[in-house]
Design an enzyme around this catalytic site. Sequence first.
Site: not given
Length: 325
Positions: A139-140
């Site tokens: 995830d970011k």
Amino acid sequence: MSEHIELTGTVPASCNGKRLDQTLAELFPDYSRSRLKTWITDGWVKVDDEVVDKPREKVITGMDITVNAEIMEEQRFEAQAIELDIVYEDDAILVLNKPAGLVVHPGAGTPDGTLLNALLHHYPAIDQVPRAGIIHRLDKDTTGLMVVAKTLPAQTHLVAAMQEREITREYEAVCNGPMTAGGHIDEPIGRHPTKRTHMAVVPTGKPAVTHYRVVERFRNHTHLRLRLETGRTHQIRVHMAHLRHPLVGDFTYGGRPRPPQNASPELLSFLRNFKRQALHAARLSLHHPITGEWMSWDAPTPPDFVELLKMLRADRQSHANDDQR
């Protein structure tokens, strides 16, 4: 330029009665829904050895699905000079330590400035590999280790190894609430029934297993070491929220600040301003896709995560001293 691809699968119980295009999306998540739908309408999909060219056709459990398609050249993404923290690299693979804030692949709202753009700049020949060799994502705002395939043979081997659960991924996390012991979570994960950008534990989801052990306990938080047996979207975040121990900083899944009683102003401020999920991909282990050698890498804990642990230890020690007075 095109590449021939053959995919096979069997309709799982979770897809019984679903549309063919929906089923393909579950069986082959590496390919976009629009691409899968095109393959159906182009007549490249067979169900029980018969061509089915209607995306809305219903399927039932146990049906065999075969896709024989031509992948045309991928959308051209721009190569961008974005710094990469490369831990290991040879002719076949690249292992990197992803920072927080870096999106892995271009998408809605993030057309560029991603890891994929950085890889195209670092190694231009990787544009011949689907998705620039990216076989799994973080995830970011999750930090840590990722492996990237630099060639098609390496990608084929790594994707197979991921599906066979032969790649070991271990994470560090800090969750809300005191946990007394380790264990494992075996709960299926799928799209949230009402929040379409969220994942959730749902009966119709894909199998998902997370193992965890307690590393250190604080007054109202726990430092964990986790190992993924499967790799579903947001898996650790969803599983920990399901246990009612969401990760610190994970506002999407309920990780709002939960300071211990009588916490110092410094700790209160730090928890309020910890703006990402406290999750770090700390170790990656795999068989090299070409040589077969077992390899393992560790990524140092990022500074914000180290500072979080430091603040929680200080809080624990401060109140232990108060109790002794």
